[in-house]
Design a protein around this motif. Structure first.
Motif, PDB file in Angstrom:
ATOM      1  N   HIS A   1      57.610  12.684  32.327  1.00 44.38           N
ATOM      2  CA  HIS A   1      56.534  12.663  31.327  1.00 44.38           C
ATOM      3  C   HIS A   1      55.184  12.207  31.878  1.00 44.38           C
ATOM      4  CE1 HIS A   1      57.777   8.420  31.206  1.00 44.38           C
ATOM      5  NE2 HIS A   1      56.582   8.179  30.726  1.00 44.38           N
TER       6      HIS A   1
ATOM      7  N   TYR B   1      52.245  14.677  33.021  1.00 42.45           N
ATOM      8  CA  TYR B   1      51.379  15.432  32.112  1.00 42.45           C
ATOM      9  C   TYR B   1      49.947  14.897  32.114  1.00 42.45           C
ATOM     10  CZ  TYR B   1      55.443  17.980  30.591  1.00 42.45           C
ATOM     11  OH  TYR B   1      56.545  18.806  30.584  1.00 42.45           O
TER      12      TYR B   1
ATOM     13  N   HIS C   1      54.962  15.347  23.180  1.00 45.77           N
ATOM     14  CA  HIS C   1      55.817  16.249  23.944  1.00 45.77           C
ATOM     15  C   HIS C   1      56.638  17.107  22.986  1.00 45.77           C
ATOM     16  CE1 HIS C   1      55.015  14.211  27.784  1.00 45.77           C
ATOM     17  NE2 HIS C   1      54.971  13.117  27.053  1.00 45.77           N
TER      18      HIS C   1
ATOM     19  N   PRO D   1      60.411  20.843  27.051  1.00 43.86           N
ATOM     20  CA  PRO D   1      60.353  20.448  28.460  1.00 43.86           C
ATOM     21  C   PRO D   1      59.886  21.584  29.384  1.00 43.86           C
ATOM     22  CG  PRO D   1      62.615  20.912  27.834  1.00 43.86           C
ATOM     23  CD  PRO D   1      61.791  21.089  26.593  1.00 43.86           C
TER      24      PRO D   1
ATOM     25  N   ALA E   1      53.270  20.523  25.341  1.00 46.97           N
ATOM     26  CA  ALA E   1      52.720  19.201  25.046  1.00 46.97           C
ATOM     27  C   ALA E   1      51.251  19.317  24.679  1.00 46.97           C
ATOM     28  CB  ALA E   1      52.869  18.270  26.252  1.00 46.97           C
TER      29      ALA E   1
ATOM     30  N   PRO F   1      64.557  11.666  25.634  1.00 45.09           N
ATOM     31  CA  PRO F   1      63.242  12.134  26.084  1.00 45.09           C
ATOM     32  C   PRO F   1      62.113  11.515  25.264  1.00 45.09           C
ATOM     33  CG  PRO F   1      64.348  13.837  24.832  1.00 45.09           C
ATOM     34  CD  PRO F   1      65.363  12.748  25.085  1.00 45.09           C
TER      35      PRO F   1
ATOM     36  N   SER G   1      55.442   3.962  23.004  1.00 41.25           N
ATOM     37  CA  SER G   1      56.200   5.190  23.264  1.00 41.25           C
ATOM     38  C   SER G   1      57.309   5.366  22.242  1.00 41.25           C
ATOM     39  CB  SER G   1      56.791   5.164  24.673  1.00 41.25           C
ATOM     40  OG  SER G   1      57.650   4.054  24.828  1.00 41.25           O
TER      41      SER G   1
ATOM     42  N   GLN H   1      60.901   7.631  21.755  1.00 40.92           N
ATOM     43  CA  GLN H   1      61.894   8.512  22.356  1.00 40.92           C
ATOM     44  C   GLN H   1      62.894   8.932  21.285  1.00 40.92           C
ATOM     45  OE1 GLN H   1      62.071   5.227  25.421  1.00 40.92           O
ATOM     46  NE2 GLN H   1      63.122   6.836  26.573  1.00 40.92           N
TER      47      GLN H   1
END
Lengths: 140, 140, 140, 140
Positions: free
Chosen positions: A26, A29, A67, A70, A107, B59, B111, B113
């Motif tokens: 990540h 990016y 995001h 992938p 993203a 992720p 963050s 996930q």
């Protein structure tokens, strides 16, 4: 707001950018987005070097990354960078990263930069050279 | 929300992490924050490897970074990582990065996930092993 | 050859530096070695910035890395950097990287740098400021 | 020695890869070379993943980089990767990096890898699957 500027770049994923599961890490990016911002900025002469030569710096103060899907080794991304003019003394970019083959949105990266002089003092209004650039720019 | 978990790490700035102006490049903060998250996660057995061994991946879907003051070569940072329990099936971390010497706040990194199985399918509820971990954890 | 200078640094392996197999990626050893070289150089005022302020650059022209044993996440390395004085106008460093816990030799990194002026012109003899530094240095 | 295999890749320099003086940082050449090696290896099915699926790893034991001329932002490099068959159980690559526009030689990167099993035990002879590959390959 005077308008926007746009530019598109194409970047292939590198082998060392994917992790153990074959997915791009990540953190990469942020450099992809910087690549797109800088390419746009060079075209319009508001890149880091040009700004520095005018006696200013534009540190990033806020960054948001969403995001969506992938990227893997072998993929190529298309990045659409948008520069949004701001009434306040800021540089605002929004980058959308797509998978070139599938067209899927990968993203989005939004960033805000402020102006400081070379000693790091925050500028509350646009520096003159940049204000002039805003007036003369052919906005979309 | 059941509570939170906290952990602190100390990371020295490396020479190759500063740019031409002697300031740490903004992209490096994502790896600093990951270092702090992973150290906390290892302590509580919710690190990447452990989660993967249970058949899941986590992720990152959202990342927000606020930069408050710069770091330069020679500085050491202190990162306070906080894991916030979420009612929804998500892992939420908030990292605060401080300059060890001056105590100044350098940046915050938030963050989010999500959980997917090893094929990448989103999990709408916590996986069983993780739900059990939530129940057994001694939350702050 | 007038002698040598030595300095030792300690660097913990970071989470994002290990690959899918849990091993540090070979490319990271160049930044570990640079960290050790720069720390030695700062102590003796022959670091990049100081040399640049004197009107010169010291680009790397040759680099050799020998890998002996791997490092994994959680390991800390000890790097012994040696600066070897050269009769020719070069900067020669040899770094030995050890696993702090096991004392095992992990890798050696040898590098050669030359002197150029700020336009990139190769200097066939030591610049005056550096020659003076060589004379005044208390070599081991 | 049975012969050689060759492959060429093209890589644009990224903005974040140049340092304060506008020159590509020396450490990045290892990832450029890896990109070229891996592209060649994928074509001939001797890439990391394929080798791992056969139960082996190929850690790098020696790396030599010679820098001849710099790359700057905006440059694109051409990398000619050569795989040299070895009588001993090793993988040997030699990569030559050129400036696409000027044709100038930028750097050469030589690497040696050995075979280990998945526990890290050195293999003194080629693994069977790789020996078979050597026999069947259409060498240049």
């Amino acid at each position: 707001m005077k308008g926007r500027l746009t530019h598109t770049v194409e970047i292939p994923v590198r082998f060392n950018e994917v992790d153990a599961l074959g997915i791009v890490w990540h953190g990469h990016y942020l450099q992809y987005a910087e690549e797109a911002r800088e390419a746009l900025a060079v075209m319009h002469q508001i890149n880091y070097l040009h700004i520095h030569e005018n006696g200013y710096m534009v540190p990033i103060v806020k960054m948001e990354v969403d995001h969506k899907s992938p990227l893997t080794y072998g993929d190529t991304m298309i990045i659409e960078a948008v520069y949004l003019d701001s009434p306040a003394a800021k540089m605002i970019f929004e980058c959308s990263i797509y998978n070139k083959a599938t067209k899927a949105l990968v993203a989005t990266v939004k960033s805000i930069q402020v102006f400081t002089d070379l000693k790091g003092n925050l500028q509350l209004t646009y520096p003159d050279f940049f204000q002039q650039w805003r007036e003369e720019t052919d906005w979309e």
